[in-house]
Scaffold this active site. Sequence first.
Site, PDB file in Angstrom:
ATOM      1  N   VAL A 296      38.990  38.376  29.302  1.00 54.04           N
ATOM      2  CA  VAL A 296      39.675  37.096  29.347  1.00 54.04           C
ATOM      3  C   VAL A 296      40.794  37.076  28.304  1.00 54.04           C
ATOM      4  CG1 VAL A 296      37.911  36.053  27.878  1.00 54.04           C
ATOM      5  CG2 VAL A 296      39.341  34.613  29.276  1.00 54.04           C
ATOM      6  N   LYS A 297      41.968  36.625  28.754  1.00 55.06           N
ATOM      7  CA  LYS A 297      43.113  36.506  27.843  1.00 55.06           C
ATOM      8  C   LYS A 297      43.190  35.070  27.346  1.00 55.06           C
ATOM      9  CE  LYS A 297      46.982  38.472  28.991  1.00 55.06           C
ATOM     10  NZ  LYS A 297      48.180  38.872  29.778  1.00 55.06           N
ATOM     11  N   ILE A 298      43.280  34.921  26.039  1.00 54.27           N
ATOM     12  CA  ILE A 298      43.339  33.585  25.440  1.00 54.27           C
ATOM     13  C   ILE A 298      44.539  33.537  24.483  1.00 54.27           C
ATOM     14  CG2 ILE A 298      42.117  31.883  24.033  1.00 54.27           C
ATOM     15  CD1 ILE A 298      39.471  33.090  24.941  1.00 54.27           C
TER      16      ILE A 298
ATOM     17  N   THR B  85      47.112  40.662  33.787  1.00 52.09           N
ATOM     18  CA  THR B  85      47.930  39.678  34.506  1.00 52.09           C
ATOM     19  C   THR B  85      48.191  38.533  33.538  1.00 52.09           C
ATOM     20  OG1 THR B  85      45.994  38.464  35.300  1.00 52.09           O
ATOM     21  CG2 THR B  85      46.841  40.199  36.739  1.00 52.09           C
TER      22      THR B  85
END
Length: 221
Positions: free
Chosen positions: A85-87, A27
């Site tokens: 986790v997207k960073i 997402t």
Amino acid sequence: MELFLDTADARAVAELSEVLTVAGVTTNPTIITKSGKTPEQVAAEMLAVLSPDQKFFMQVIAEDAEGMLADAHRICSLREKNMCVKIPVTPEGMKAIKAAKAEGMCVLATAIYTADQAFLAAMNGADHLAPYVNRMESLGDGVGQVLDLIQMLAGSGLPAGIIAASFKNVYQVHQLITAGIQAVTVAPDVVWSMIGHPSTQLAVDEFVDAWEASFGRRTFA
Ligand code: G3P
């Protein structure tokens, strides 16, 4: 090759997970805000349909490294395993990627517009790299940049894998699969376009109609 779905729509994930082999769901903040649901609702609905082996990715919102790390903790606490986790690969994001990896989180470096950004994030330990193929195409040779990245990683010994993202059409996905991409994340409507072909259904109709005309039934026996 792994196929991820880029969506906040849990029903679309459940449907496609029955039809295809889906490695997980990505997402981003835009996808979540467009869904009309809160991030908590999206997470709850998605975790209800994903199997424990399917990965789930949510993105940090804070823009400073400390805030990103705090967001990353919240995201990782949503699930026991396969929560990533997207960073984004801003300078602060690069710091946060290092810190999150030092804590053993599963990290995807996102908002990648060049092969070099991706490679540097891989050097910081990112597990997954998400080049934005269509957006890169709008600025130049997006597919070419990803092909460069495949080569750069192959020669580097870095363990990071590419999950190519931001596809607007089937051909962009096709070009990268042809080039040996490890993973793609694709919106459900584009995935359905990859499956569907009017001639396939016409062929099936022809087979079944002929069978029925000869044997009076629309099943094998
Ligand atoms: O999830 C990140 C990426 O897929 C962004 O896609 O469609 O906003 O370019 P898009």
